[in-house]
Design an enzyme around this catalytic site. Structure first.
Site, PDB file in Angstrom:
ATOM      1  N   ASP A  38       3.610  -1.139   3.165  1.00 44.70           N
ATOM      2  CA  ASP A  38       2.886  -2.203   2.481  1.00 44.70           C
ATOM      3  C   ASP A  38       3.340  -3.529   3.071  1.00 44.70           C
ATOM      4  O   ASP A  38       4.450  -3.638   3.596  1.00 44.70           O
ATOM      5  CB  ASP A  38       3.177  -2.168   0.980  1.00 44.70           C
ATOM      6  N   ASP A  59       2.270  -4.655   8.147  1.00 47.29           N
ATOM      7  CA  ASP A  59       0.975  -5.329   8.089  1.00 47.29           C
ATOM      8  C   ASP A  59       0.001  -4.457   8.870  1.00 47.29           C
ATOM      9  O   ASP A  59       0.067  -4.387  10.097  1.00 47.29           O
ATOM     10  CB  ASP A  59       1.078  -6.723   8.711  1.00 47.29           C
ATOM     11  N   VAL A  60      -0.894  -3.775   8.165  1.00 46.29           N
ATOM     12  CA  VAL A  60      -1.754  -2.797   8.851  1.00 46.29           C
ATOM     13  C   VAL A  60      -2.763  -3.448   9.781  1.00 46.29           C
ATOM     14  O   VAL A  60      -3.372  -2.763  10.614  1.00 46.29           O
ATOM     15  CB  VAL A  60      -2.484  -1.882   7.844  1.00 46.29           C
ATOM     16  N   TYR A 151     -17.418  -6.341   2.473  1.00 41.63           N
ATOM     17  CA  TYR A 151     -16.602  -5.230   1.981  1.00 41.63           C
ATOM     18  C   TYR A 151     -17.325  -3.905   2.199  1.00 41.63           C
ATOM     19  O   TYR A 151     -16.760  -2.949   2.742  1.00 41.63           O
ATOM     20  CB  TYR A 151     -16.288  -5.431   0.497  1.00 41.63           C
ATOM     21  N   LYS A 155     -16.329  -0.595   4.704  1.00 39.30           N
ATOM     22  CA  LYS A 155     -16.149   0.760   4.197  1.00 39.30           C
ATOM     23  C   LYS A 155     -17.145   1.735   4.830  1.00 39.30           C
ATOM     24  O   LYS A 155     -16.806   2.906   5.081  1.00 39.30           O
ATOM     25  CB  LYS A 155     -16.271   0.769   2.670  1.00 39.30           C
TER      26      LYS A 155
END
Length: 249
Positions: A38, A59-60, A151, A155
């Site tokens: 995370d 940090d992805v 968003y 997805k």
């Protein structure tokens, strides 16, 4: 059936809250050795202690950090069995009012982070000849909502990318699936009077889910029970996107 993930090495991104925490708790209860990642270090360390897992600040949206997360896990444990690319966030605004910064952040985290995690885990798992990747999408990826164009777009991209990855990696022993949650009562729900009651009424099943109900879907996709399931998007949303309700219902 207990012990479905016995001694499996599992990474969960976005693991310090919401669905990520619920996944980590369930995987741990089923016998897995879990690493949560995370960007929130303080919260991540606290949660890791509470549920008895490892924590790696990540940090992805940074591919170098994601690669380090995966390679470090493999260095400590010798392998990686399950990668749950779950980190993400909701952004809501009318399309024409969406800022460049908001767009970039959502794409970088919601799509980029899942791509980086899928790529890093995929490289390890191909070398092993086995492994499972579960990517968190959303029912908004297949049934978009007003005010959530970016968003929903990220997805939808996660679902499509994951299906393509599943096709590529299936002959190499690696399964890739997505879970598309519906409305959850998590940290992402704004603290507004009456919001929970409103969300409950919007669900055909009669109530908004808690993250643990979504985590069971991730557990199934990651487990050996789903050994012939790959390239699948598992929608868990209480029939919210199944179709339209009758007018006046």
């Amino acid at each position: 059936m207990a012990g479905r993930m016995q001694e499996k090495i599992v990474i969960v991104t976005g693991g310090s809250s919401g669905l990520g925490r619920a996944i980590a708790e369930l995987m741990t209860a089923e016998g897995a050795r879990v690493v949560i990642a995370d960007i929130n270090q303080e919260q991540g360390e606290t949660v890791a202690k509470e549920i008895g897992v490892e924590f790696v600040r990540t940090d992805v949206s940074n591919p170098t950090e994601v690669d380090a997360l995966v390679s470090g896990t493999v260095a400590r444990h010798g392998r990686l069995d399950v990668m749950c690319n779950n980190a993400g966030f909701i952004g809501m605004s009318p399309l024409v009012e969406t800022t460049d910064e908001s767009y970039s952040r959502m794409v970088d985290v919601n799509f980029g982070g899942i791509f980086y995690g899928t790529r890093a885990a995929g490289r390890v798992m191909v070398g092993q000849g086995s492994g499972v990747i579960v990517n968190t999408a959303s029912n908004g990826g297949s049934s978009p909502s007003e005010g959530m164009a970016i968003y929903s777009g990220t997805k939808a991209a996660v679902i499509a990318m994951s299906k393509a990855a599943a096709i590529e990696l299936a002959p190499l022993g690696v399964r890739v699936n997505t879970i598309s949650p519906g409305t959850m009562l998590s940290d992402m729900v704004p603290d507004v009077p009456g919001i929970v009651e409103m969300l409950d009424k919007l669900q055909p099943i009669g109530y908004a889910a808690n993250p643990s109900q979504m985590a069971t879907g991730v557990l199934y996709l990651a487990s050996d029970e789903a050994n012939y399931v790959t390239g699948h998007d598992l929608v868990v949303d209480g029939a919210a996107t199944a179709g339209r309700r009758a007018v006046g219902s």
